[in-house]
Design an enzyme around this catalytic site. Structure first.
Site, short mmCIF file in Angstrom:
data_model
loop_
_atom_site.label_atom_id
_atom_site.label_comp_id
_atom_site.label_asym_id
_atom_site.label_seq_id
_atom_site.Cartn_x
_atom_site.Cartn_y
_atom_site.Cartn_z
CG HIS A 24 22.53 4.16 -5.83
ND1 HIS A 24 21.38 3.46 -6.08
CD2 HIS A 24 22.42 4.58 -4.54
CE1 HIS A 24 20.61 3.44 -5.00
NE2 HIS A 24 21.22 4.12 -4.06
CE LYS A 48 16.85 0.78 4.52
NZ LYS A 48 17.69 1.62 3.65
NE ARG A 99 18.57 10.47 -2.04
CZ ARG A 99 18.12 9.25 -1.79
NH1 ARG A 99 17.61 8.54 -2.78
NH2 ARG A 99 18.15 8.74 -0.59
CB SER A 137 16.12 2.44 -4.69
OG SER A 137 17.48 2.59 -4.97
P1 ADP Z 1 17.88 4.82 -1.43
O1 ADP Z 1 17.87 5.89 -0.37
O2 ADP Z 1 17.65 5.34 -2.81
O3 ADP Z 1 17.11 3.59 -1.08
P2 ADP Z 1 20.41 3.64 -0.61
O4 ADP Z 1 20.10 3.26 0.78
O5 ADP Z 1 20.85 2.52 -1.47
O6 ADP Z 1 19.34 4.35 -1.49
O7 ADP Z 1 21.44 4.84 -0.59
C1 ADP Z 1 22.81 4.73 -0.50
C2 ADP Z 1 23.41 6.11 -0.51
O8 ADP Z 1 23.25 6.68 -1.81
C3 ADP Z 1 22.81 7.11 0.46
O9 ADP Z 1 23.84 7.94 0.94
C4 ADP Z 1 21.87 7.90 -0.42
O10 ADP Z 1 21.65 9.19 0.10
C5 ADP Z 1 22.67 7.95 -1.69
N1 ADP Z 1 21.84 8.20 -2.87
C6 ADP Z 1 20.83 7.45 -3.35
N2 ADP Z 1 20.29 8.02 -4.44
C7 ADP Z 1 20.99 9.17 -4.66
C8 ADP Z 1 20.91 10.23 -5.64
N3 ADP Z 1 19.99 10.24 -6.60
N4 ADP Z 1 21.80 11.25 -5.54
C9 ADP Z 1 22.70 11.28 -4.54
N5 ADP Z 1 22.83 10.33 -3.60
C10 ADP Z 1 21.99 9.29 -3.66
#
Ligand code: ADP
Length: 175
Positions: A24, A48, A99, A137
């Site tokens: 992030h 969630k 990702r 996460s």
């Molecule tokens: P997660 O999917 O890890 O629970 P979030 O809902 O907080 O995370 O994700 C927020 C945004 O950050 C989404 O667009 C998700 O694809 C992106 N994201 C999370 N981790 C990564 C990573 N390692 N590399 C690129 N984008 C990421």
């Protein structure tokens, strides 16, 4: 900064951030260079079953941003339709991280539907540094719950927070 000249580029980067990872953080660093203001939208939707409360997640994101020394970033909680939140923030662009292929289908569908909800706001996808792409996460929490070292995936302070939360709850929980 409260005044937004009409020409200002405002981005919203939405997510759960439960907790914020180095993946992030890398997207935030890259995104902040593309816009005048970057608003990190931390979803407060409880469905969630997160490990951290919305206030805790927002504080963690704020602390990471401050540690990175990025100044054009704000952290705002939201519990609404993303496009309504983005519109309220006067955003021109939604930033999402991509990702693996696994993210693609969901993100593609979301971006397509959001485009129909508000054609004025573009969704832009960013890729984190290759070494940070696998980080999620959910997996960080699972690894920590089973006693694995998460130092390569989150900052030292987030690592401490995760370990403290697990110690506090005493056992494997359903996050
Ligand atoms: P997660 O999917 O890890 O629970 P979030 O809902 O907080 O995370 O994700 C927020 C945004 O950050 C989404 O667009 C998700 O694809 C992106 N994201 C999370 N981790 C990564 C990573 N390692 N590399 C690129 N984008 C990421």
């Amino acid at each position: 900064m409260t005044d937004n000249p009409a020409s200002a580029r405002i981005g919203v980067y939405p997510g759960t951030f439960d907790p914020i990872t180095l993946g992030h953080a890398d997207i935030i660093r890259r995104g902040a260079k593309l816009v005048d203001r970057l608003i990190i939208g931390v979803t407060t939707n409880p469905s969630k079953n997160p490990m951290f409360t919305p206030d805790e997640r927002m504080a963690m994101v704020g602390r990471e941003v401050a540690d990175m020394g990025i100044e054009n970033v704000e952290v705002v909680g939201f519990n609404a339709l993303l496009m309504k939140f983005a519109r309220k923030q006067n955003a021109n662009v939604i930033l999402r991280g991509l990702r693996a292929v696994a993210d693609f289908e969901y993100e593609y569908q979301m971006a397509g539907m959001n485009q129909q909800l508000d054609p004025e706001i573009e969704t832009v996808f960013l890729m984190a540094d290759v070494s940070l792409q696998p980080i999620a996460s959910k997996l960080v929490k699972e690894i920590a719950l089973f006693g694995g070292d998460i130092a390569k995936f989150v900052s030292p302070s987030v690592r401490d927070d995760v370990i403290a939360r697990i110690a506090q709850r005493g056992q494997l929980g359903d996050y």
